[in-house]
Structures are given as structure tokens and as C-alpha cells.
Design an enzyme around this catalytic site. Structure first.
Site, PDB file in Angstrom:
ATOM      1  N   THR A 224       2.643  -1.811   8.885  1.00 48.78           N
ATOM      2  CA  THR A 224       3.071  -2.760   9.917  1.00 48.78           C
ATOM      3  C   THR A 224       3.295  -4.169   9.389  1.00 48.78           C
ATOM      4  O   THR A 224       3.860  -5.004  10.099  1.00 48.78           O
ATOM      5  CB  THR A 224       1.989  -2.875  10.998  1.00 48.78           C
ATOM      6  OG1 THR A 224       0.782  -3.338  10.361  1.00 48.78           O
ATOM      7  CG2 THR A 224       1.732  -1.541  11.688  1.00 48.78           C
TER       8      THR A 224
ATOM      9  N   CYS B  81       3.053  -3.214   4.042  1.00 48.21           N
ATOM     10  CA  CYS B  81       2.195  -2.088   4.431  1.00 48.21           C
ATOM     11  C   CYS B  81       2.903  -1.394   5.592  1.00 48.21           C
ATOM     12  O   CYS B  81       4.109  -1.576   5.771  1.00 48.21           O
ATOM     13  CB  CYS B  81       0.772  -2.533   4.763  1.00 48.21           C
ATOM     14  SG  CYS B  81       0.586  -3.624   6.188  1.00 48.21           S
TER      15      CYS B  81
ATOM     16  N   HIS C 137       8.689 -24.515   9.374  1.00 49.42           N
ATOM     17  CA  HIS C 137       7.634 -25.116  10.192  1.00 49.42           C
ATOM     18  C   HIS C 137       6.230 -24.863   9.659  1.00 49.42           C
ATOM     19  O   HIS C 137       5.349 -25.710   9.815  1.00 49.42           O
ATOM     20  CB  HIS C 137       7.719 -24.583  11.631  1.00 49.42           C
ATOM     21  CG  HIS C 137       8.952 -25.031  12.351  1.00 49.42           C
ATOM     22  ND1 HIS C 137       9.158 -24.783  13.689  1.00 49.42           N
ATOM     23  CD2 HIS C 137      10.044 -25.708  11.931  1.00 49.42           C
ATOM     24  CE1 HIS C 137      10.322 -25.290  14.062  1.00 49.42           C
ATOM     25  NE2 HIS C 137      10.892 -25.845  13.004  1.00 49.42           N
TER      26      HIS C 137
ATOM     27  N   HIS D  52       5.236 -31.440  10.842  1.00 49.02           N
ATOM     28  CA  HIS D  52       4.524 -30.201  10.515  1.00 49.02           C
ATOM     29  C   HIS D  52       3.377 -30.427   9.528  1.00 49.02           C
ATOM     30  O   HIS D  52       2.447 -29.619   9.482  1.00 49.02           O
ATOM     31  CB  HIS D  52       5.508 -29.161   9.975  1.00 49.02           C
ATOM     32  CG  HIS D  52       6.613 -28.852  10.939  1.00 49.02           C
ATOM     33  ND1 HIS D  52       6.388 -28.247  12.158  1.00 49.02           N
ATOM     34  CD2 HIS D  52       7.944 -29.118  10.880  1.00 49.02           C
ATOM     35  CE1 HIS D  52       7.534 -28.130  12.801  1.00 49.02           C
ATOM     36  NE2 HIS D  52       8.495 -28.651  12.053  1.00 49.02           N
TER      37      HIS D  52
ATOM     38  N   ASP E 102       0.861  -1.180   0.000  1.00 48.71           N
ATOM     39  CA  ASP E 102       0.000   0.000   0.000  1.00 48.71           C
ATOM     40  C   ASP E 102       0.903   1.238   0.000  1.00 48.71           C
ATOM     41  O   ASP E 102       2.118   1.146  -0.229  1.00 48.71           O
ATOM     42  CB  ASP E 102      -1.016  -0.047   1.149  1.00 48.71           C
ATOM     43  CG  ASP E 102      -0.397   0.188   2.522  1.00 48.71           C
ATOM     44  OD1 ASP E 102       0.835   0.377   2.613  1.00 48.71           O
ATOM     45  OD2 ASP E 102      -1.149   0.183   3.516  1.00 48.71           O
ATOM     46  N   HIS E 103       0.311   2.398   0.291  1.00 51.86           N
ATOM     47  CA  HIS E 103       1.057   3.655   0.181  1.00 51.86           C
ATOM     48  C   HIS E 103       2.186   3.775   1.196  1.00 51.86           C
ATOM     49  O   HIS E 103       3.037   4.640   1.060  1.00 51.86           O
ATOM     50  CB  HIS E 103       0.085   4.826   0.345  1.00 51.86           C
ATOM     51  CG  HIS E 103      -0.781   4.691   1.560  1.00 51.86           C
ATOM     52  ND1 HIS E 103      -1.912   3.881   1.573  1.00 51.86           N
ATOM     53  CD2 HIS E 103      -0.676   5.194   2.801  1.00 51.86           C
ATOM     54  CE1 HIS E 103      -2.468   3.940   2.773  1.00 51.86           C
ATOM     55  NE2 HIS E 103      -1.735   4.722   3.536  1.00 51.86           N
TER      56      HIS E 103
HETATM   57  C1  RB5 Z   1      -2.012   2.595   6.386  1.00 48.33           C
HETATM   58  O1  RB5 Z   1      -1.925   3.835   7.011  1.00 48.33           O
HETATM   59  C2  RB5 Z   1      -1.797   1.465   7.379  1.00 48.33           C
HETATM   60  O2  RB5 Z   1      -2.937   1.284   8.139  1.00 48.33           O
HETATM   61  C3  RB5 Z   1      -1.427   0.207   6.654  1.00 48.33           C
HETATM   62  O3  RB5 Z   1      -0.282   0.439   5.901  1.00 48.33           O
HETATM   63  C4  RB5 Z   1      -1.108  -1.019   7.463  1.00 48.33           C
HETATM   64  O4  RB5 Z   1      -0.186  -0.749   8.466  1.00 48.33           O
HETATM   65  C5  RB5 Z   1      -2.238  -1.815   7.932  1.00 48.33           C
HETATM   66  O5  RB5 Z   1      -2.051  -2.864   8.569  1.00 48.33           O
END
Ligand code: RB5
Length: 153
Positions: A72, A70, A103, A138, A13-14
Site C-alpha cells: 500500500t 510495499c 509544501h 512552509h 518488500d515482497h
Molecule cells: C505485505 O503483505 C504488506 O502488509 C505490506 O506490503 C504493506 O502493504 C504494508 O503496509
């Protein structure tokens, strides 16, 4: 990284174009074909759209592995893991990468661009691609991931 014929699918994503570009460059330098689903700029997009594209490519066998970025890594993993054939793991370094391949037979590596440095992500991706699934004990556990189990509330 070992070159392979089947592409590796990429999406972000961005929050992730820069890290995705660095991972893509390393993959291509190692001889991996890539299927890049974007996004490639800072305009706000919705991470599930990219997670679903990458997961569908892996599920259908158009890609051997997927890489999702993304902020996180977590949203991407949640979305990708809704696909029956997908085992997506958020990686913070090479140890998790190695163990989730060995695993869990993980087939999508997720990274948080706001969490992890580029060099650590590259190390993790190399470990992910270099590690075979161990099988054995596994297999039974993986079968239970896809079996629908009625567990009383
Ligand atoms: C976008 O701001 C953020 O929510 C996304 O990149 C991600 O971290 C979602 O899990």
C-alpha cells in the site's frame, strides 16, 4: 528527471520488486545514480527493515531522496517517518507528488504496488523529483514537525 550526483535510495518488500525495478530503470535512464537496498524477489520480508535502510541513507545524506514500495505504501511511510529527518509521503499520482515536495519538502516517495499502476507511479516520481520545495511560509510548519510539542491529552 534531472540527473544529480547524489543517489536516490530504493527499497521495497515482497509486494514491490516489479514496481521498484520499473522505477529504478526510469531513474537510471534519466542519469540518476541509485542505491538499491532490495528486496528483489517474492520471498516474504518485513517492510520496516527496508524503510529504515532507505530512511537512514537519506537522513545521513548518502541519498538525496528515497523511494519505497510495499503493498500500500503506508507501512513504508509509517516506518520511514519515525526518522527525525524524514518526510515520507504516500503518492497516488503527480499532483500529490508536486504538492508534497513544494509544501512538505518530502524526501521519500512511497508507493503501493497493489494500488497504483506503473505509469502513474512513474509520472508521480518524475513530478516528485522535478519539484522544488517552496520554502517561505512552509519553513515555519516544517520546523513544527520536528519540534517536540507537549500537547495535553
Ligand atoms: C505485505 O503483505 C504488506 O502488509 C505490506 O506490503 C504493506 O502493504 C504494508 O503496509
Amino acid at each position: 528527471m534531472t540527473p544529480a550526483d547524489t543517489p536516490i535510495a530504493l527499497g521495497c518488500d515482497h509486494a514491490g520488486p516489479e514496481l521498484k525495478a520499473a522505477l529504478r530503470a526510469a531513474l537510471e535512464a534519466a542519469g540518476h545514480p541509485v542505491l538499491d537496498f532490495g528486496t528483489d524477489g517474492p520471498d516474504s520480508v518485513d517492510y520496516p527493515d527496508y524503510a529504515h535502510s532507505v530512511a537512514a541513507a537519506v537522513e545521513a545524506g548518502r541519498a538525496r531522496f528515497g523511494v519505497l514500495v510495499c503493498g500500500t505504501g503506508i507501512g513504508m511511510a509509517i516506518a520511514a517517518n519515525r526518522h527525525a529527518g524524514i518526510r515520507a509521503a504516500v503518492l497516488h499520482g503527480p499532483t500529490e507528488a508536486r504538492l508534497t515536495r513544494a509544501h512538505n519538502d518530502a524526501n521519500i516517495a512511497c508507493f503501493g504496488a497493489r494500488i497504483i499502476g506503473v505509469e502513474t507511479a512513474l509520472d508521480a516520481l518524475r513530478a516528485f523529483l522535478a519539484t522544488p520545495y517552496e520554502g517561505g511560509r512552509h519553513d515555519r510548519r516544517l520546523a513544527k514537525l520536528s519540534a517536540r510539542q507537549d500537547i495535553p491529552a
